[in-house]
Design a protein around this motif. Sequence first.
Motif, PDB file in Angstrom:
ATOM      1  N   THR A  42       0.783  -1.233   0.000  1.00 18.76           N
ATOM      2  CA  THR A  42       0.000   0.000   0.000  1.00 18.76           C
ATOM      3  C   THR A  42       0.819   1.290   0.000  1.00 18.76           C
ATOM      4  N   SER A  43       2.134   1.216   0.274  1.00 22.00           N
ATOM      5  CA  SER A  43       2.907   2.462   0.346  1.00 22.00           C
ATOM      6  C   SER A  43       4.368   2.226  -0.033  1.00 22.00           C
ATOM      7  N   LEU A  44       5.013   3.304  -0.471  1.00 13.80           N
ATOM      8  CA  LEU A  44       6.436   3.231  -0.792  1.00 13.80           C
ATOM      9  C   LEU A  44       7.269   2.945   0.450  1.00 13.80           C
ATOM     10  N   ASP A  45       6.858   3.476   1.601  1.00 15.31           N
ATOM     11  CA  ASP A  45       7.586   3.186   2.846  1.00 15.31           C
ATOM     12  C   ASP A  45       7.560   1.695   3.151  1.00 15.31           C
ATOM     13  N   GLN A  46       6.418   1.064   2.946  1.00 15.61           N
ATOM     14  CA  GLN A  46       6.285  -0.378   3.154  1.00 15.61           C
ATOM     15  C   GLN A  46       7.233  -1.138   2.221  1.00 15.61           C
ATOM     16  N   VAL A  47       7.305  -0.723   0.965  1.00 17.30           N
ATOM     17  CA  VAL A  47       8.166  -1.381  -0.017  1.00 17.30           C
ATOM     18  C   VAL A  47       9.640  -1.169   0.337  1.00 17.30           C
ATOM     19  N   ARG A  48      10.005   0.025   0.757  1.00 16.96           N
ATOM     20  CA  ARG A  48      11.406   0.280   1.144  1.00 16.96           C
ATOM     21  C   ARG A  48      11.821  -0.621   2.303  1.00 16.96           C
ATOM     22  N   LEU A  49      10.933  -0.830   3.246  1.00 22.78           N
ATOM     23  CA  LEU A  49      11.208  -1.727   4.366  1.00 22.78           C
ATOM     24  C   LEU A  49      11.401  -3.165   3.869  1.00 22.78           C
ATOM     25  N   ILE A  50      10.566  -3.587   2.935  1.00 24.06           N
ATOM     26  CA  ILE A  50      10.675  -4.923   2.362  1.00 24.06           C
ATOM     27  C   ILE A  50      12.013  -5.082   1.635  1.00 24.06           C
ATOM     28  N   ILE A  51      12.412  -4.090   0.852  1.00 26.79           N
ATOM     29  CA  ILE A  51      13.695  -4.143   0.137  1.00 26.79           C
ATOM     30  C   ILE A  51      14.834  -4.239   1.146  1.00 26.79           C
ATOM     31  N   ASN A  52      14.757  -3.479   2.219  1.00 25.03           N
ATOM     32  CA  ASN A  52      15.764  -3.546   3.278  1.00 25.03           C
ATOM     33  C   ASN A  52      15.798  -4.946   3.900  1.00 25.03           C
ATOM     34  N   ASN A  53      14.625  -5.536   4.107  1.00 28.11           N
ATOM     35  CA  ASN A  53      14.549  -6.888   4.663  1.00 28.11           C
ATOM     36  C   ASN A  53      15.141  -7.923   3.704  1.00 28.11           C
ATOM     37  N   PHE A  54      14.982  -7.718   2.382  1.00 32.86           N
ATOM     38  CA  PHE A  54      15.616  -8.607   1.406  1.00 32.86           C
ATOM     39  C   PHE A  54      17.142  -8.575   1.582  1.00 32.86           C
ATOM     40  N   SER A  55      17.699  -7.375   1.742  1.00 33.89           N
ATOM     41  CA  SER A  55      19.148  -7.240   1.940  1.00 33.89           C
ATOM     42  C   SER A  55      19.596  -7.955   3.209  1.00 33.89           C
ATOM     43  N   LYS A  56      18.841  -7.778   4.284  1.00 33.61           N
ATOM     44  CA  LYS A  56      19.176  -8.450   5.543  1.00 33.61           C
ATOM     45  C   LYS A  56      19.090  -9.968   5.392  1.00 33.61           C
ATOM     46  N   SER A  57      18.065 -10.445   4.704  1.00 31.89           N
ATOM     47  CA  SER A  57      17.907 -11.888   4.496  1.00 31.89           C
ATOM     48  C   SER A  57      19.113 -12.469   3.769  1.00 31.89           C
ATOM     49  N   TYR A  58      19.608 -11.738   2.768  1.00 32.91           N
ATOM     50  CA  TYR A  58      20.770 -12.231   2.030  1.00 32.91           C
ATOM     51  C   TYR A  58      22.002 -12.240   2.928  1.00 32.91           C
ATOM     52  N   GLU A  59      22.213 -11.167   3.684  1.00 27.53           N
ATOM     53  CA  GLU A  59      23.351 -11.103   4.600  1.00 27.53           C
ATOM     54  C   GLU A  59      23.305 -12.236   5.623  1.00 27.53           C
TER      55      GLU A  59
END
Length: 174
Positions: A42-59
Amino acid sequence: MFPVLHTDRLVLRELTVNDAQAILNCFSNPDVLRHYGQNSLTSLDQVRLIINNFSKSYEEKCGIKWGIELKGQAGIIGTIGFQEWSTEHKRAEISYALFPESWGKGYALEAVNKVISFGFQEMELVRIGAIVLTENDASNKLLTKACFEKEGVLKKYIHQNNVSYNTYVYSLIN
């Protein structure tokens, strides 16, 4: 360093905040979500958090998500990756979503085959699984083309928009 993968027509690369609007457009589209098992973003802030979580998941070596880009063209046409990645048990689950304008062109199969190869060769996976809504004919056909074996049905496994759905469980063993 995040692995960038290449096929004949595609580049699979790390998602960045520059992809946020495209991801929001994709994952708020009812046609995409119909068989995805996820509520609308529903929001760009939500998507930015998800993208950040993708980076953390990979790390943390528990997931990896690529943006799918056409060679020579800026901007993603979808996403693909592994979640539930267990280095101990040498398994992960694949998921993917393409924007509707890219459906039916073979991009998903091309990306899936490349990610499978990477999973077995570079991540040293022994099992790649997939969970797909039984109604998702396109994805069920794609997994069959990619040589996945249908193992069974998980009843009422995904709950989306107040409806429970059955899913097929697939595997590909190395």
